[in-house]
Design a protein around this motif. Structure first.
Motif, PDB file in Angstrom:
ATOM      1  N   VAL A  58       0.835  -1.207   0.000  1.00  0.00           N
ATOM      2  CA  VAL A  58       0.000   0.000   0.000  1.00  0.00           C
ATOM      3  C   VAL A  58       0.871   1.258   0.000  1.00  0.00           C
ATOM      4  O   VAL A  58       0.584   2.235  -0.710  1.00  0.00           O
ATOM      5  CB  VAL A  58      -0.954  -0.008   1.217  1.00  0.00           C
ATOM      6  CG1 VAL A  58      -1.677   1.331   1.334  1.00  0.00           C
ATOM      7  CG2 VAL A  58      -1.963  -1.138   1.100  1.00  0.00           C
ATOM      8  N   ASN A  59       1.952   1.239   0.782  1.00  0.00           N
ATOM      9  CA  ASN A  59       2.889   2.374   0.765  1.00  0.00           C
ATOM     10  C   ASN A  59       3.452   2.594  -0.631  1.00  0.00           C
ATOM     11  O   ASN A  59       3.618   3.736  -1.075  1.00  0.00           O
ATOM     12  CB  ASN A  59       4.032   2.130   1.747  1.00  0.00           C
ATOM     13  CG  ASN A  59       3.620   2.349   3.188  1.00  0.00           C
ATOM     14  OD1 ASN A  59       2.632   3.020   3.458  1.00  0.00           O
ATOM     15  ND2 ASN A  59       4.368   1.777   4.121  1.00  0.00           N
ATOM     16  N   GLY A  60       3.777   1.496  -1.316  1.00  0.00           N
ATOM     17  CA  GLY A  60       4.279   1.602  -2.679  1.00  0.00           C
ATOM     18  C   GLY A  60       3.272   2.264  -3.599  1.00  0.00           C
ATOM     19  O   GLY A  60       3.635   3.108  -4.439  1.00  0.00           O
ATOM     20  N   LEU A  61       1.998   1.908  -3.469  1.00  0.00           N
ATOM     21  CA  LEU A  61       0.948   2.508  -4.297  1.00  0.00           C
ATOM     22  C   LEU A  61       0.825   4.009  -4.030  1.00  0.00           C
ATOM     23  O   LEU A  61       0.722   4.819  -4.962  1.00  0.00           O
ATOM     24  CB  LEU A  61      -0.394   1.828  -4.026  1.00  0.00           C
ATOM     25  CG  LEU A  61      -0.565   0.397  -4.547  1.00  0.00           C
ATOM     26  CD1 LEU A  61      -1.874  -0.192  -4.043  1.00  0.00           C
ATOM     27  CD2 LEU A  61      -0.526   0.373  -6.076  1.00  0.00           C
ATOM     28  N   ILE A  62       0.847   4.381  -2.736  1.00  0.00           N
ATOM     29  CA  ILE A  62       0.719   5.800  -2.375  1.00  0.00           C
ATOM     30  C   ILE A  62       1.910   6.600  -2.885  1.00  0.00           C
ATOM     31  O   ILE A  62       1.761   7.668  -3.496  1.00  0.00           O
ATOM     32  CB  ILE A  62       0.587   5.949  -0.846  1.00  0.00           C
ATOM     33  CG1 ILE A  62      -0.720   5.310  -0.361  1.00  0.00           C
ATOM     34  CG2 ILE A  62       0.640   7.424  -0.441  1.00  0.00           C
ATOM     35  CD1 ILE A  62      -0.834   5.220   1.148  1.00  0.00           C
ATOM     36  N   LEU A  63       3.127   6.072  -2.640  1.00  0.00           N
ATOM     37  CA  LEU A  63       4.327   6.786  -3.075  1.00  0.00           C
ATOM     38  C   LEU A  63       4.428   6.852  -4.597  1.00  0.00           C
ATOM     39  O   LEU A  63       4.932   7.844  -5.146  1.00  0.00           O
ATOM     40  CB  LEU A  63       5.574   6.108  -2.490  1.00  0.00           C
ATOM     41  CG  LEU A  63       5.738   6.251  -0.970  1.00  0.00           C
ATOM     42  CD1 LEU A  63       6.891   5.401  -0.475  1.00  0.00           C
ATOM     43  CD2 LEU A  63       5.948   7.702  -0.585  1.00  0.00           C
ATOM     44  N   ASP A  64       3.949   5.830  -5.278  1.00  0.00           N
ATOM     45  CA  ASP A  64       3.951   5.843  -6.739  1.00  0.00           C
ATOM     46  C   ASP A  64       3.078   6.983  -7.267  1.00  0.00           C
ATOM     47  O   ASP A  64       3.440   7.664  -8.238  1.00  0.00           O
ATOM     48  CB  ASP A  64       3.444   4.502  -7.270  1.00  0.00           C
ATOM     49  CG  ASP A  64       3.543   4.404  -8.788  1.00  0.00           C
ATOM     50  OD1 ASP A  64       4.673   4.424  -9.307  1.00  0.00           O
ATOM     51  OD2 ASP A  64       2.485   4.327  -9.447  1.00  0.00           O
ATOM     52  N   THR A  65       1.952   7.214  -6.623  1.00  0.00           N
ATOM     53  CA  THR A  65       1.084   8.329  -7.006  1.00  0.00           C
ATOM     54  C   THR A  65       1.780   9.664  -6.774  1.00  0.00           C
ATOM     55  O   THR A  65       1.716  10.570  -7.620  1.00  0.00           O
ATOM     56  CB  THR A  65      -0.227   8.288  -6.198  1.00  0.00           C
ATOM     57  OG1 THR A  65      -0.890   7.049  -6.440  1.00  0.00           O
ATOM     58  CG2 THR A  65      -1.152   9.429  -6.585  1.00  0.00           C
ATOM     59  N   LEU A  66       2.473   9.784  -5.635  1.00  0.00           N
ATOM     60  CA  LEU A  66       3.190  11.022  -5.333  1.00  0.00           C
ATOM     61  C   LEU A  66       4.324  11.266  -6.331  1.00  0.00           C
ATOM     62  O   LEU A  66       4.569  12.410  -6.750  1.00  0.00           O
ATOM     63  CB  LEU A  66       3.750  10.968  -3.910  1.00  0.00           C
ATOM     64  CG  LEU A  66       2.710  10.958  -2.781  1.00  0.00           C
ATOM     65  CD1 LEU A  66       3.403  10.808  -1.431  1.00  0.00           C
ATOM     66  CD2 LEU A  66       1.866  12.228  -2.807  1.00  0.00           C
TER      67      LEU A  66
END
Length: 315
Positions: free
Chosen positions: A280-288
């Motif tokens: 989930v952190n990867g998904l959020i950071l990918d968006t950022l």
């Protein structure tokens, strides 16, 4: 057309005069800058006597020197070269040509293609390290650049004035290469010759210490530039470990509908939960990161629009 030759230096009194003289012959109209990084010998005095513009950089480390050079020096085209006389000046025009013609934002002096680096360089682990870094960046960032860590490069003003230099030491070449790849700058490799340091001149590069710094830089930049693949790999590894630890618990529960291995069950749940959180952190950071890339593209567009004297029609 102003060409600036950038020479970061630390204790290069044996070679700096020849480097300056050679570049003056090849590029007689260029401005030659020597940034002295707290040398304990006569590097700065010899460079000044040889006609270079000498500036002192008190913050130790090549990355710090390059950051100051890029901030301080205004030119149309730039060449960066080490002060140890390992890179022949006669290749300078070949490195500059694609930059001036608008075919590249950065050209890379490739020491490895013609075999001179392997034959001239007497430090075996340096050859191994170059190949390791090349293969690692090739896999992680999907490219076929041959010489990631070369110190002989040319740039246009567009690249120099828009790259955020964060490294402090010898990782700077790796950072520039990865930044250019990620931000889709135009790159071109130019095969060059390499010659080893003359007798009495010693390398400032620590094979193991600085090699580990480069590997660390690659991994951190992989995390920063490509967070979804990075955290997905971590999540998968933790998930597999969780399955391995939890397999006996699952098998026992299927057979008996009871759980006697409570510590294993708790550890398994913790690992599986951690894997989900990493993903989930990867998904959020990918968006950022995508938002940051969009902002960076707008910044590049704004830079071009506010620098109308520069010619980008060939790009």
């Amino acid at each position: 057309m102003k060409i600036a030759v950038l020479i970061p230096c630390y204790n290069e009194e044996l070679t700096i005069k020849k480097v300056i003289t050679d570049f003056k012959k090849v590029l007689p109209d260029a401005y030659i800058y020597v940034y002295d990084n707290n040398s304990k010998d006569n590097t700065a005095a010899i460079a000044k006597e040889s006609g270079a513009i000498v500036v002192r950089e008190p913050r130790q480390g090549k990355g710090n020197v390059v950051r100051s050079m890029f901030k301080d020096i205004d030119a149309d085209y730039y060449i960066m070269v080490d002060g140890d006389d390992t890179y022949p000046a006669e290749f300078a025009k070949e490195l500059l040509k694609p930059i001036i013609n608008g075919e590249a934002d950065m050209t890379i002096g490739d020491r490895l293609s013609n075999g001179t680096y392997e034959s001239e360089n007497k430090r075996a682990f340096h050859n191994f390290g170059n190949k390791l870094v090349k293969n690692l960046i090739g896999k992680l960032f999907k490219n076929d650049i041959n010489d990631i860590m070369t110190g002989y490069r040319a740039f246009n003003r567009y690249f120099v004035k828009t790259i955020p230099v964060l490294s402090s030491g010898f990782e700077i070449e790796t950072e520039m290469s990865i930044h250019a790849l990620d931000k889709k700058f135009l790159l071109k490799e130019i095969p060059i010759d390499y010659r080893d340091r003359p007798e009495g001149s010693s390398s400032k590069l620590n094979t193991y210490k600085d090699g580990l710094k480069v590997i660390k830089t690659i991994l951190f930049l992989f995390k920063d530039y490509k967070p979804l693949p990075f955290f997905s790999i971590l999540a998968l590894l933790i998930f597999l470990i969780g399955l391995l630890v939890g397999s006996p618990v699952i098998i026992e529960f299927v057979k008996t509908h009871r759980i006697s291995k409570l510590p294993s069950a708790v550890l398994t749940m913790g690992l599986i939960t951690s894997a989900i959180m990493f993903f989930v952190n990867g998904l959020i950071l990918d968006t950022l990161v995508k938002q940051n890339n969009q902002n960076y593209e707008l910044f590049l567009n704004n830079y071009k629009s506010t620098n109308p004297v520069e010619n980008y029609t060939d790009k």
